[in-house]
Scaffold this active site. Sequence first.
Site, mmCIF file in Angstrom:
data_model
loop_
_atom_site.group_PDB
_atom_site.id
_atom_site.type_symbol
_atom_site.label_atom_id
_atom_site.label_comp_id
_atom_site.label_asym_id
_atom_site.label_seq_id
_atom_site.Cartn_x
_atom_site.Cartn_y
_atom_site.Cartn_z
ATOM 1 N N SER A 133 -0.363 46.402 23.225
ATOM 2 C CA SER A 133 0.881 46.053 23.908
ATOM 3 C C SER A 133 1.964 46.949 23.345
ATOM 4 C CB SER A 133 1.249 44.585 23.641
ATOM 5 O OG SER A 133 2.562 44.289 24.081
ATOM 6 N N TYR A 146 2.701 36.262 18.516
ATOM 7 C CA TYR A 146 2.026 37.190 19.429
ATOM 8 C C TYR A 146 2.159 38.625 18.913
ATOM 9 C CZ TYR A 146 0.998 39.839 23.694
ATOM 10 O OH TYR A 146 0.480 40.721 24.603
#
Length: 271
Positions: A133, A146
């Site tokens: 990501s 996260y």
Amino acid sequence: MSKTILITGASTGIGKLTAIYFAEKGWNVSATMRTTEKGRGLLKYSNLKVFALDVMDETSISQAIDATISAFGTIDVLFNNAGYGLVGAFEAMSQVQIKKQFDTNVFGVMNVTKVILPHFRAKKSGMIINTTSMGGLITFPLYSVYHSTKWALEGFMESLQFELKQFNIKVKNIEPGAIKTEFENAIDFVSTKDYDNYTIQAHKNMLDTYKTAPTGEVVAKKVWQAANDNTYRLRYAVGGQGPILLFMRWLLPLSWFTKMVSSQVEKGIKY
């Protein structure tokens, strides 16, 4: 001879779209998921097979890899894509939720990678592609746990590439920004009244970024680019704002970048 890719988390979103894209390009595709019933729609492709794989179950991983090799003869690319999104106030998160976040995004990737490495070493070639990501290199409010998994994955793969190069095994990280898939609807949002004044509005602002985000096909195409790139390039940013934000994080002092993020994510929050 057609190449073969094994994809984890292929029942929805980026994993499913990537499975379709590679199948339509003529690759053999092993689309793996915990519940194979969710993959019925993929079986219209003759060069695609669906196998059960739970990234936290080593037996399941070994069986899926063996079944893929039995069906297609070999595996050329592993695409670690299975993921889970836990977002919100860290103080309100349970140990169970935090463990699930790390189990899926970090330890699951390690588990699948470890099991496939003997196959890649034996044939002296292979490629490991990971959905990390842009959140593995930069951070946003509410995503502390996260982000910690994605930063861990970036560090793990950046280091792992050194020891695998001797076996001609390449490592590549796909770093999406906001992408319009089922992921944003499946985010596990956690809050508590002590944080609601901040979390509810900040979470809404973050979700708003998905409204104009590109769809998952752009990521599937980037995975295709990486899979066919014979260099040792590690990182591939993708998505409307992903590459731009990563460039801005590199260019700006952290204090400036933090203010830029705050100006967008914290809009409408009153203290």
